[in-house]
Design a protein around this motif. Structure first.
Motif, mmCIF file in Angstrom:
data_model
loop_
_atom_site.group_PDB
_atom_site.id
_atom_site.type_symbol
_atom_site.label_atom_id
_atom_site.label_comp_id
_atom_site.label_asym_id
_atom_site.label_seq_id
_atom_site.Cartn_x
_atom_site.Cartn_y
_atom_site.Cartn_z
ATOM 1 N N SER A 1 85.613 65.325 -25.421
ATOM 2 C CA SER A 1 85.534 63.937 -25.090
ATOM 3 C C SER A 1 85.712 63.808 -23.316
ATOM 4 C CB SER A 1 86.387 63.061 -25.365
ATOM 5 O OG SER A 1 85.931 62.809 -27.114
ATOM 6 N N ALA A 2 86.782 64.585 -22.759
ATOM 7 C CA ALA A 2 87.146 64.528 -21.399
ATOM 8 C C ALA A 2 86.150 65.318 -20.454
ATOM 9 C CB ALA A 2 88.617 64.826 -21.087
ATOM 10 N N VAL B 1 75.391 67.917 -16.919
ATOM 11 C CA VAL B 1 76.414 67.656 -17.842
ATOM 12 C C VAL B 1 75.738 67.598 -19.161
ATOM 13 C CG1 VAL B 1 77.649 65.349 -18.684
ATOM 14 C CG2 VAL B 1 77.139 65.711 -16.065
ATOM 15 N N GLY B 2 74.361 67.315 -19.567
ATOM 16 C CA GLY B 2 74.004 67.311 -20.738
ATOM 17 C C GLY B 2 73.909 68.965 -21.257
ATOM 18 N N ALA B 3 73.709 69.775 -20.267
ATOM 19 C CA ALA B 3 73.539 71.283 -20.600
ATOM 20 C C ALA B 3 74.872 71.726 -21.094
ATOM 21 C CB ALA B 3 72.922 72.154 -19.342
ATOM 22 N N ALA B 4 75.813 71.210 -20.251
ATOM 23 C CA ALA B 4 77.245 71.499 -20.621
ATOM 24 C C ALA B 4 77.525 71.178 -22.218
ATOM 25 C CB ALA B 4 78.308 71.197 -19.461
ATOM 26 N N ALA B 5 77.431 69.854 -22.477
ATOM 27 C CA ALA B 5 77.461 69.446 -23.503
ATOM 28 C C ALA B 5 76.781 70.259 -24.791
ATOM 29 C CB ALA B 5 77.094 67.785 -23.717
ATOM 30 N N ARG B 6 75.392 70.726 -24.221
ATOM 31 C CA ARG B 6 74.651 71.493 -25.371
ATOM 32 C C ARG B 6 75.334 72.855 -25.619
ATOM 33 N NH1 ARG B 6 70.402 70.254 -23.274
ATOM 34 N NH2 ARG B 6 70.292 71.724 -21.520
ATOM 35 N N ASP B 7 75.988 73.442 -24.509
ATOM 36 C CA ASP B 7 76.534 74.715 -24.744
ATOM 37 C C ASP B 7 77.809 74.502 -25.458
ATOM 38 O OD1 ASP B 7 74.534 76.103 -22.945
ATOM 39 O OD2 ASP B 7 75.854 75.957 -21.319
ATOM 40 N N ALA B 8 78.681 73.420 -25.378
ATOM 41 C CA ALA B 8 79.850 73.307 -26.077
ATOM 42 C C ALA B 8 79.332 72.985 -27.756
ATOM 43 C CB ALA B 8 80.706 72.001 -25.732
ATOM 44 N N GLU C 1 92.394 68.355 -30.823
ATOM 45 C CA GLU C 1 92.814 69.208 -29.301
ATOM 46 C C GLU C 1 91.417 69.374 -28.931
ATOM 47 O OE1 GLU C 1 94.553 73.130 -27.285
ATOM 48 O OE2 GLU C 1 95.564 72.006 -28.910
ATOM 49 N N ASP C 2 90.542 69.905 -29.718
ATOM 50 C CA ASP C 2 89.026 70.268 -29.482
ATOM 51 C C ASP C 2 88.280 69.233 -28.888
ATOM 52 O OD1 ASP C 2 89.717 72.996 -29.273
ATOM 53 O OD2 ASP C 2 88.479 73.416 -31.211
#
Length: 117
Positions: A44-45, A57-64, A38-39
């Motif tokens: 991925s989405a 978008v990269g900053a959001a991925a880095r935070d995740a 689920e995570d």
């Protein structure tokens, strides 16, 4: 179960009934926990960017990714980021472990309590 010797119908039956299968090849891959799937689907989405990129978008991925590492550190009882080495594949992990024992560090010897993922 050796799928190599099965017909297409047998392979389909095994694939659709995992509760009846005793899977003994966990060195190559394992069944993911539903919460992990689920995570991963959510990431991925929604947070699919390159975590090394400077854009939003990269900053959001880095935070995740940081949140995921924090969960991992907490679950394993790691004290800081140096307690866990994350590698890209098994070959890299094996080489890291071998090099750490061969080259070593006289001031801080490698202990058998280190975990490499």
């Amino acid at each position: 179960i050796n799928a190599e010797y099965m017909g297409a119908q047998q392979r389909q039956a095994v694939a659709t009934t995992p509760e009846r299968v005793i899977y003994r090849d966990n060195n190559s891959t394992t069944l993911c926990a539903p919460a992990a799937v689920e995570d991963m689907m959510q990431c991925s989405a929604q947070t699919y960017g390159n975590p090394n990129s400077l854009h939003c978008v990269g900053a959001a991925a880095r935070d995740a990714l940081k949140k995921a590492y924090d969960k991992l550190y907490t679950a394993l009882g790691a004290h800081d980021e140096d307690d866990i080495i994350v590698t890209g594949c098994a070959c890299e992990a094996n080489n890291t472990i071998i090099k750490s024992f061969v080259l070593g560090d006289e001031e801080e010897p490698v202990s058998y309590t280190h975990l490499t993922l």
